[in-house]
Design a protein around this motif. Structure first.
Motif, mmCIF file in Angstrom:
data_model
loop_
_atom_site.group_PDB
_atom_site.id
_atom_site.type_symbol
_atom_site.label_atom_id
_atom_site.label_comp_id
_atom_site.label_asym_id
_atom_site.label_seq_id
_atom_site.Cartn_x
_atom_site.Cartn_y
_atom_site.Cartn_z
ATOM 1 N N SER A 175 -45.830 14.496 -80.141
ATOM 2 C CA SER A 175 -47.202 14.489 -80.037
ATOM 3 C C SER A 175 -47.588 14.987 -81.082
ATOM 4 C CB SER A 175 -47.667 15.157 -78.791
ATOM 5 O OG SER A 175 -47.587 16.663 -78.817
ATOM 6 N N ARG A 176 -49.129 14.944 -81.371
ATOM 7 C CA ARG A 176 -49.561 15.728 -82.348
ATOM 8 C C ARG A 176 -49.688 17.358 -82.019
ATOM 9 N NH1 ARG A 176 -55.064 17.707 -81.615
ATOM 10 N NH2 ARG A 176 -56.073 16.738 -79.774
ATOM 11 N N HIS A 179 -51.891 19.309 -79.100
ATOM 12 C CA HIS A 179 -52.302 18.401 -78.090
ATOM 13 C C HIS A 179 -52.721 19.011 -76.743
ATOM 14 C CE1 HIS A 179 -52.316 15.158 -75.056
ATOM 15 N NE2 HIS A 179 -51.835 14.278 -76.225
ATOM 16 N N PRO A 180 -54.097 18.793 -76.401
ATOM 17 C CA PRO A 180 -54.624 19.560 -75.335
ATOM 18 C C PRO A 180 -53.930 19.289 -73.775
ATOM 19 C CG PRO A 180 -56.064 17.745 -75.873
ATOM 20 C CD PRO A 180 -54.915 17.719 -76.906
ATOM 21 N N GLY A 181 -53.207 18.194 -73.825
ATOM 22 C CA GLY A 181 -52.525 18.063 -72.396
ATOM 23 C C GLY A 181 -51.213 18.364 -72.327
ATOM 24 N N THR A 190 -46.694 15.655 -66.590
ATOM 25 C CA THR A 190 -47.665 15.344 -67.818
ATOM 26 C C THR A 190 -47.274 14.214 -68.504
ATOM 27 O OG1 THR A 190 -47.777 17.848 -67.935
ATOM 28 C CG2 THR A 190 -48.189 16.504 -70.056
ATOM 29 N N LEU A 194 -49.887 11.054 -69.401
ATOM 30 C CA LEU A 194 -50.409 10.796 -70.730
ATOM 31 C C LEU A 194 -50.536 9.562 -71.089
ATOM 32 C CD1 LEU A 194 -48.621 14.108 -72.585
ATOM 33 C CD2 LEU A 194 -51.063 13.708 -72.142
ATOM 34 N N SER A 195 -51.236 9.125 -72.494
ATOM 35 C CA SER A 195 -51.179 7.924 -72.832
ATOM 36 C C SER A 195 -50.085 7.348 -73.879
ATOM 37 C CB SER A 195 -52.599 7.594 -73.482
ATOM 38 O OG SER A 195 -53.588 7.355 -72.457
ATOM 39 N N SER A 239 -54.497 11.241 -82.622
ATOM 40 C CA SER A 239 -54.840 10.747 -81.433
ATOM 41 C C SER A 239 -54.273 11.829 -80.379
ATOM 42 C CB SER A 239 -54.549 9.494 -81.021
ATOM 43 O OG SER A 239 -53.311 9.110 -80.867
ATOM 44 N N ASN A 240 -54.485 11.557 -79.109
ATOM 45 C CA ASN A 240 -53.838 12.108 -77.913
ATOM 46 C C ASN A 240 -52.722 11.212 -77.490
ATOM 47 O OD1 ASN A 240 -55.272 14.523 -78.280
ATOM 48 N ND2 ASN A 240 -56.879 13.885 -76.845
ATOM 49 N N ILE A 242 -48.934 9.604 -77.093
ATOM 50 C CA ILE A 242 -47.641 10.317 -77.633
ATOM 51 C C ILE A 242 -46.626 9.067 -77.521
ATOM 52 C CG2 ILE A 242 -48.055 12.580 -76.284
ATOM 53 C CD1 ILE A 242 -45.794 11.507 -73.877
#
Length: 301
Positions: A175-176, A179-181, A190, A194-195, A239-240, A242
């Motif tokens: 992920s970046r 990542h907020p999630g 989780t 996630l997308s 982006s968000n 993963i």
């Protein structure tokens, strides 16, 4: 001159007479009778249209035409002799041979750079041509010698093909950073929420992670499918989304794109990577040399 009408054994006669400067010594060298060598030399003279050798004392001396033919004939005979040898060493340091390797993104990112580093040092004249992921024509290309090796997750289970497992790997997610999630660890809840960006499958079989989820009656939230692994870290970085991909590749991408890696929240088996080649090149000295080094290099990763 039409080579189809020429007895190529006459070239052996020429080579022996030139080297020995004597018909009788050439006969001994070739394990033939002296008349047989004389007759063969006569036929060669008629074919070439030149005397080729003239007698001076006890020696047979070459004409100017014979001298001009000596090197090409010797080189041709050497080439034929080398072609029939099975124990000839491959002179990799002096070779300018071209090898074709068909690989997917994994092999191109993880294995090929290490191969090139080593080839540049050990055999700078050798050229490696990297082909894209194995195609529908791969079996035919391997049989015909248009491709020397393939690297793939799947074997070619047909007579004449060799499949060598050269390494195994497992999966991680990226992920970046920030990542907020996602917290310090990636939980299964989780992971499912996630997308995901995923690689387009080459086969009808579900990817390993999706098989593991399906056994639990679960499914990823896939919002984007791409044709190449390399697209995934670029998209994840901005982006968000993963992604889940092989560990060795993931670590390369996480360093380069400044991404964060996570262990998967469920167990999946290791998957193999195979080096594949055809029986037709199994005894080729150059192929053996590169094959053994490829196997050793992959097993050291």
């Amino acid at each position: 001159m039409n080579l189809r009408s020429m007895d190529l054994n006459l070239l052996l006669i020429f080579d022996a007479v030139y080297a020995e400067r004597s018909i009788s010594k050439a006969a001994v060298r070739l394990n033939l009778s002296q008349p047989a060598v004389s007759n063969a030399l006569g036929r060669l003279r008629e074919t070439i249209g030149d005397q080729l050798f003239f007698r001076e004392g006890n020696s047979m001396l070459p004409t100017t035409r014979a001298k001009s033919l000596r090197d090409p004939i010797r080189q041709a005979l050497d080439l034929i002799e080398r072609g029939f040898r099975t124990d000839q060493a491959f002179d990799f340091a002096q070779s300018n041979r071209r090898f074709v390797i068909a690989v997917g993104d994994y092999g191109e990112a993880v294995i090929i750079p290490r191969i090139i580093d080593w080839i540049t040092e050990a055999a700078p004249g050798i050229h490696i041509h990297v082909r894209s992921a194995p195609s529908a024509q791969l079996k035919q290309e391997l049989r015909e010698g248009n491709v020397d090796f393939a690297m793939d997750y799947f074997t070619l289970e047909e007579p004449g093909f060799h499949n060598k497992c050269v390494l195994t790997d497992n999966l991680v997610s990226l992920s970046r950073v920030g990542h907020p999630g996602i917290g310090e660890q990636l939980s299964l809840a989780t992971y499912l929420a996630l997308s995901h960006v995923v690689i387009e499958p080459r086969h009808e079989m579900l990817p390993m992670i999706d098989l593991a989820l399906a056994k639990r009656g679960l499914k990823r939230n896939i919002v984007l499918t791409v044709p190449h692994f390399l697209s995934m870290p670029v998209l994840v970085q901005s982006s968000n989304l993963i992604c889940t991909l092989p560990r060795r590749m993931a670590f390369l991408y996480s360093d380069h794109f400044r991404l964060r890696s996570y262990e998967l929240p469920l167990k999946t088996p290791n998957f193999p990577a195979y080096l594949i080649w055809h029986e037709s090149v199994a005894s080729d000295p150059g192929h053996i040399w590169l094959r053994n080094h490829l196997i050793a290099l992959c097993q050291s990763l």
